[in-house]
Every structure is written in structure tokens, then in C-alpha cells.
Design a protein around this motif. Structure first.
Motif, PDB file in Angstrom:
ATOM      1  N   ASP A 103      34.723  30.641  38.174  1.00 24.65           N
ATOM      2  CA  ASP A 103      34.743  30.227  39.579  1.00 24.65           C
ATOM      3  C   ASP A 103      35.995  29.430  39.928  1.00 24.65           C
ATOM      4  N   ALA A 113      38.296  38.582  41.446  1.00 25.62           N
ATOM      5  CA  ALA A 113      38.221  39.683  42.400  1.00 25.62           C
ATOM      6  C   ALA A 113      37.030  40.582  42.087  1.00 25.62           C
ATOM      7  N   GLU A 114      36.786  40.793  40.806  1.00 23.30           N
ATOM      8  CA  GLU A 114      35.671  41.631  40.389  1.00 23.30           C
ATOM      9  C   GLU A 114      34.326  41.000  40.744  1.00 23.30           C
ATOM     10  N   GLN A 115      34.244  39.666  40.593  1.00 24.03           N
ATOM     11  CA  GLN A 115      32.974  38.987  40.884  1.00 24.03           C
ATOM     12  C   GLN A 115      32.827  38.634  42.355  1.00 24.03           C
ATOM     13  N   GLY A 116      33.912  38.777  43.137  1.00 25.53           N
ATOM     14  CA  GLY A 116      33.825  38.570  44.582  1.00 25.53           C
ATOM     15  C   GLY A 116      34.073  37.164  45.065  1.00 25.53           C
ATOM     16  N   GLY A 117      34.815  36.362  44.299  1.00 23.86           N
ATOM     17  CA  GLY A 117      35.132  35.015  44.763  1.00 23.86           C
ATOM     18  C   GLY A 117      35.645  34.121  43.663  1.00 23.86           C
ATOM     19  N   VAL A 132      44.493  39.030  47.079  1.00 21.71           N
ATOM     20  CA  VAL A 132      43.093  38.898  46.643  1.00 21.71           C
ATOM     21  C   VAL A 132      42.208  38.207  47.667  1.00 21.71           C
ATOM     22  N   ARG A 179      39.069  39.878  48.724  1.00 22.08           N
ATOM     23  CA  ARG A 179      37.991  39.898  47.713  1.00 22.08           C
ATOM     24  C   ARG A 179      37.326  38.540  47.582  1.00 22.08           C
ATOM     25  N   GLY A 180      37.674  37.619  48.479  1.00 23.65           N
ATOM     26  CA  GLY A 180      37.030  36.306  48.474  1.00 23.65           C
ATOM     27  C   GLY A 180      37.655  35.292  47.542  1.00 23.65           C
ATOM     28  N   VAL A 181      38.849  35.589  47.032  1.00 25.96           N
ATOM     29  CA  VAL A 181      39.508  34.693  46.080  1.00 25.96           C
ATOM     30  C   VAL A 181      40.560  33.868  46.810  1.00 25.96           C
TER      31      VAL A 181
END
Length: 265
Positions: free
Chosen positions: A92, A137-141, A180, A183-185
């Protein structure tokens, strides 16, 4: 109402990786994130120091583990990221703080010295940004914080190569933030001023240099690693949920002051 606002800064349940956690700003950051509830992996080239930081966090009731990892090695950076994912189920918060400098004029630099500074400060940060961003990016944040410097904005003789790497980090982070963000990052930098750390201790121990640098700040003093870690914690938290691609300067006004004028003199 009060609890809602406090929750914005609460990192309980968040997983964090701090590169450079054996000492200085990295150590202070690891401790602060853990103190706010994060589960922290403390990584450093000084593996024993990283483990000592983790052990002190655990002794104070936090969750942490330490490992040896060289920011200049892509393989070891990847392993540190994956260790965090395996230990805590994701990533995170990612923070990278290590940096080195050889204080000498550009004309005196050897190619090997140039490569050492660029290899760790810039290329190592690139490794970290690349690996941390891929997971987030893969986990969405997630939130990534890289360490630039006020020297990325201004320079003095003998710091040309170091300052160049810190300026480049600013632009690299800004570029990544645009890539990114969808993707929420979030990706940001901090720019510390004159901070009392092992890296700057030789300067601070010289009375003339210490006093000259102190006088260039609005507060007339050097900063502490905890004061920088507080800025990192803000960027890591939901309180900074609409902040990305930014550079948070923590320099007691150094970069906005152009000398002093005292009308009383």
C-alpha cells in the motif's frame, strides 16, 4: 466528526516498504508509519540496521520485519517488494530514501564517481518506482513516495551531480504519476532541506557550516528526520488522496528565502 478526520491519517492495516530504514529519514519514516498502524518491511543495504529498526518497532507494539536490500540492485529491490507482498498481502505504501553524494566540483569527478551517484540515486529510484508501481497498479491503488531534495531545485558548488539526480527524480516521479494515476496509484516526492542525519553529520559537526546553513532557514535551525517523516506519512495517508505528481518541500523556507533584511539594523 473528530474520529472521521483522524481516520484520514490512520494507516492501520496498510502494508509499507521503506528502503533506507536503517538510519536517518528512512528509519524515522519506518517508525512513524508503524506508529500510525502500518505493517512495515524495513529494508537497507545495512541489513543489521534494518533488522534493528524492525525489532524496535515490534518492541513498541508495532508490526515490522527487516531485511538487507541494496537500492542499486534491481534484483534486491524486486525481492524487497515481493517480501512485503508475501508478508502482508500487498503493498500500500512504498518509500525510498537512500542517496549518496561525493562533494566535489564537476571538473574533478571521475566517471566511476559519476556512475556511483547516478547508479544509486537515480537508477536505484527507477528500480523502486518500477517495481512498486507494478504491484500497486495491479491491486488498484497505493502511494509511492521518493526522496528528492531541495538540491533538486537549487544547487551550490560541489553538488552538481547529486543535484542533477535529485532533479531527475522529480521529473521521473511526475511522469510515473501520470501513467499510473488511472489505476489509483499516487506518486509523489519529498524534498528535504538541511536535516540532521548520518549523511549530513560531517557538515553539521563543522561549526561554521552548521551555523551558515542554520542561518539560511526561516527557523534558524536544522531539521530532524522525524520532521521529514511526518511529511511522508501525510503523503502515504488518505489525507493526501487527491495529491499526486507533487513535490513536498520540507526545508524551513530555504528555497523561498533570498537572504535576510533586518530593518532594525
Amino acid at each position: 466528526m473528530t474520529n472521521r478526520y483522524r481516520a484520514l491519517f490512520d494507516l492501520t492495516g496498510k502494508s509499507a516498504l521503506v528502503m533506507g530504514a536503517a538510519s536517518g529519514i528512512g528509519e524515522a519514516t519506518a517508525r512513524m508509519l508503524a506508529g500510525l498502524g502500518a505493517q512495515v518491511v524495513c529494508a537497507d543495504l545495512d541489513g543489521a540496521g534494518a533488522k534493528a529498526t524492525a525489532e524496535s518497532i515490534v518492541a513498541e507494539g508495532g508490526t515490522a520485519q527487516g531485511l538487507a536490500a541494496d537500492l542499486g540492485s534491481h534484483e534486491q529491490v524486486t525481492e524487497a517488494v515481493q517480501t512485503t507482498v508475501r508478508a502482508y498481502g500487498g503493498l500500500d505504501i512504498g518509500v525510498t530514501t537512500p542517496g549518496i553524494n561525493i562533494r566535489k566540483r564537476l571538473s574533478a569527478y571521475s566517471e566511476d564517481e559519476f556512475d556511483r551517484i547516478v547508479g544509486l540515486n537515480l537508477k536505484g529510484t527507477f528500480f523502486f518506482l518500477q517495481d512498486a508501481a507494478a504491484v500497486m497498479a495491479e491491486q488498484g491503488g497505493g502511494s509511492i513516495i521518493a526522496c528528492s531534495s531541495m538540491r533538486g531545485l537549487m544547487v551550490e558548488p560541489g553538488l552538481g551531480v547529486y543535484a542533477s539526480t535529485k532533479a531527475a527524480i522529480l521529473q521521473m516521479v511526475r511522469g510515473l504519476a501520470t501513467e499510473v494515476g488511472p489505476r489509483g496509484v499516487r506518486v509523489n516526492t519529498i524534498a528535504p532541506g538541511v536535516i540532521d542525519t548520518p549523511l549530513t553529520r560531517p557538515l553539521r559537526d563543522d561549526v561554521r557550516t552548521r551555523d551558515a546553513y542554520s542561518a539560511h532557514t526561516a527557523f534558524g535551525r536544522w531539521g530532524s528526520a522525524d520532521e521529514v517523516a511526518s511529511a511522508v506519512a501525510f503523503l502515504a495517508s488518505d489525507a493526501a488522496s487527491y495529491v499526486t505528481g507533487e513535490n513536498l518541500v520540507v526545508d524551513a523556507g530555504w528555497t523561498v528565502m533570498d537572504g535576510r533584511f533586518d530593518p532594525g539594523r
